[in-house]
Write an enzyme that holds these catalytic residues in place. Sequence first.
Site, PDB file in Angstrom:
ATOM      1  N   CYS A 163     -32.798  -8.841  -9.357  1.00 14.67           N
ATOM      2  CA  CYS A 163     -31.628  -8.094  -9.824  1.00 14.67           C
ATOM      3  C   CYS A 163     -32.120  -6.790 -10.439  1.00 14.67           C
ATOM      4  CB  CYS A 163     -30.860  -8.913 -10.862  1.00 14.67           C
ATOM      5  SG  CYS A 163     -29.376  -8.056 -11.384  1.00 14.67           S
ATOM      6  N   ASP A 295     -21.905   0.654  -9.721  1.00  7.65           N
ATOM      7  CA  ASP A 295     -22.909  -0.356 -10.036  1.00  7.65           C
ATOM      8  C   ASP A 295     -24.216   0.055  -9.350  1.00  7.65           C
ATOM      9  OD1 ASP A 295     -24.019  -2.645 -11.052  1.00  7.65           O
ATOM     10  OD2 ASP A 295     -22.728  -4.044  -9.978  1.00  7.65           O
ATOM     11  N   ASN A 296     -25.306  -0.525  -9.798  1.00  6.74           N
ATOM     12  CA  ASN A 296     -26.601  -0.342  -9.142  1.00  6.74           C
ATOM     13  C   ASN A 296     -27.024   1.124  -9.007  1.00  6.74           C
ATOM     14  OD1 ASN A 296     -27.217  -3.123  -8.793  1.00  6.74           O
ATOM     15  ND2 ASN A 296     -25.639  -3.206  -7.218  1.00  6.74           N
TER      16      ASN A 296
HETATM   17  N1  MTE Z   1     -22.390 -10.132  -3.113  1.00  8.58           N
HETATM   18  C1  MTE Z   1     -21.112 -10.384  -3.418  1.00  8.58           C
HETATM   19  N2  MTE Z   1     -20.242 -10.582  -2.417  1.00  8.58           N
HETATM   20  N3  MTE Z   1     -20.681 -10.431  -4.705  1.00  8.58           N
HETATM   21  C2  MTE Z   1     -21.543 -10.228  -5.755  1.00  8.58           C
HETATM   22  O1  MTE Z   1     -21.134 -10.316  -6.928  1.00  8.58           O
HETATM   23  N4  MTE Z   1     -23.836  -9.627  -6.415  1.00  8.58           N
HETATM   24  C3  MTE Z   1     -24.981  -8.855  -5.964  1.00  8.58           C
HETATM   25  C4  MTE Z   1     -25.585  -9.461  -4.696  1.00  8.58           C
HETATM   26  N5  MTE Z   1     -24.571  -9.725  -3.732  1.00  8.58           N
HETATM   27  C5  MTE Z   1     -22.893  -9.927  -5.454  1.00  8.58           C
HETATM   28  C6  MTE Z   1     -23.286  -9.938  -4.089  1.00  8.58           C
HETATM   29  C7  MTE Z   1     -26.036  -8.732  -6.946  1.00  8.58           C
HETATM   30  S1  MTE Z   1     -25.800  -7.530  -8.125  1.00  8.58           S
HETATM   31  C8  MTE Z   1     -27.210  -9.416  -6.853  1.00  8.58           C
HETATM   32  S2  MTE Z   1     -28.503  -9.090  -7.911  1.00  8.58           S
HETATM   33  C9  MTE Z   1     -27.427 -10.453  -5.841  1.00  8.58           C
HETATM   34  O2  MTE Z   1     -26.257 -10.665  -5.053  1.00  8.58           O
HETATM   35  C10 MTE Z   1     -27.809 -11.756  -6.483  1.00  8.58           C
HETATM   36  O3  MTE Z   1     -27.980 -12.771  -5.534  1.00  8.58           O
HETATM   37  P1  MTE Z   1     -28.054 -14.279  -6.009  1.00  8.58           P
HETATM   38  O4  MTE Z   1     -26.886 -14.557  -6.913  1.00  8.58           O
HETATM   39  O5  MTE Z   1     -28.061 -15.107  -4.782  1.00  8.58           O
HETATM   40  O6  MTE Z   1     -29.348 -14.426  -6.766  1.00  8.58           O
END
Ligand code: MTE
Length: 468
Positions: A163, A295-296
Amino acid sequence: MAAETVALRSIPTAPPSPPDTAKHSQATSLAGERQSASLPLHSKKNLLKSYPLPPQNGIKSVQAQDVKTPDNHVERDPRLIRLTGVHPLNCEAPLTDLYSEGFLTSENLHFVRNHGHVPVCEDEEILDWTFSIEGMVQHPFTLSVQDLIESYEQATYPVTLVCAGNRRKEQNIVRKSKGFSWGPAGLSTALWTGVPIGNLLAQAKPIRGARYVCFEGADKLPNGYYGTSVKLNWCLNADKGIMVAHRMNGHALHPDHGKPVRIIIPGQIGGRSVKWLRRIIVTKEPSDNWYHIYDNRVLPTMITPEASADLPNTWKDENYAIYDLNTNSAICFPQHDEMAALDGNQRTYKVRGYAYSGGGKRITRLEVTLDKGRSWRLASINYPEDQYRNAPDGDELYGGKMDMWWRETCFCWCFWELEIPMTQLADASDIMIRAMDEGLMTQPRDMYWSVLGMMNNPWYRLVIHKED
Ligand code: MTE
């Protein structure tokens, strides 16, 4: 006389200076295979003993705190540390538990970053789940998970997801960011099985002018579906390893990790690896999804939580979007509050931890200092990923080929260790470490604070506290 002890306290680093501002075949019964989701699976050879395999420890069940939330269908491991209250789930494992599981993380302890609820997909619905490939392509099409498994060659390889908020707690201590406090366990490694995205895009045939690939999940959030984008040329470059994955550690995906299908992007921040995949859209511009823009990102450090709402153009500037991970590392042992007796039999202490870099780059050195950077010593580094890289032609795991020998890129974390005499630890006030990758990108001494608190990677510091 009471034994003198050294309490090793992993206090988050305060920066020295303040921030200026395939093919279908019959299911094969594999040892340890969870039987609940019956996905087609073929394993050419029984290779399960030749490679590091995921631990299967831990018991999951629907936790009491989830019962009254939309996630009341999701079974979780009680050891996970919830970082944002009950819902949505954002959690990391205790660092030493994560380290102790070894190279691969069980799905029980894999970190979770959910922006909202977990979409429901029952086991019997997995194969019927569909997603589309659309936008600037000659041949848009919709694919079911069954098609994905049956009609394309499958690949399996380990990937460390990280993350972008990993180690954010240290930033929040210095100055509160807009993000919640991840410790240093916001990362995990799993064996992912799926189809290289380039093979799907080759079938769809992007048209001239296309530059980006947007992904959208099924989780509807206050600002729309979660979505983001990456560059088309990365998706077409097999070396980058971008995959549409339907298996994690040999099982159907756990609901928190994208059941039934997700994107996996090695070497980049986890936020681009969209879970519960519904749409792949080829575009001319980067995604305009709210979560791609707000985000990100690592915004310039003078942008504060208070000022940031008024600066839409700053947020929209794609220059500040983050993709490749930066070089980072942490000390896992000594663990927080571990006590070590100086007059005991132990003459040395093995300091241990992890390191990783981004964009497929390999960590080439890990340095440790006991005198705040005046002198450094080298730790030894171990890359378990190489065992998969060296897999003979044709070897398969969980129905996916492991042909990675040709790939120069490195997708996983590594481990490092260094024996230090106890007397030297007793004289030191802290242990600090820094990693460097093959591109000579090293961790900085000072923190780069930013409004979302992302990509925090200054030297990792563990304070030594002496008690009589
Ligand atoms: N994909 C969806 N659809 N919704 C989400 O909230 N979070 C993202 C990503 N993909 C997210 C997502 C984020 S910020 C991260 S760091 C990773 O998924 C985390 O993956 P994990 O929960 O399988 O570890």
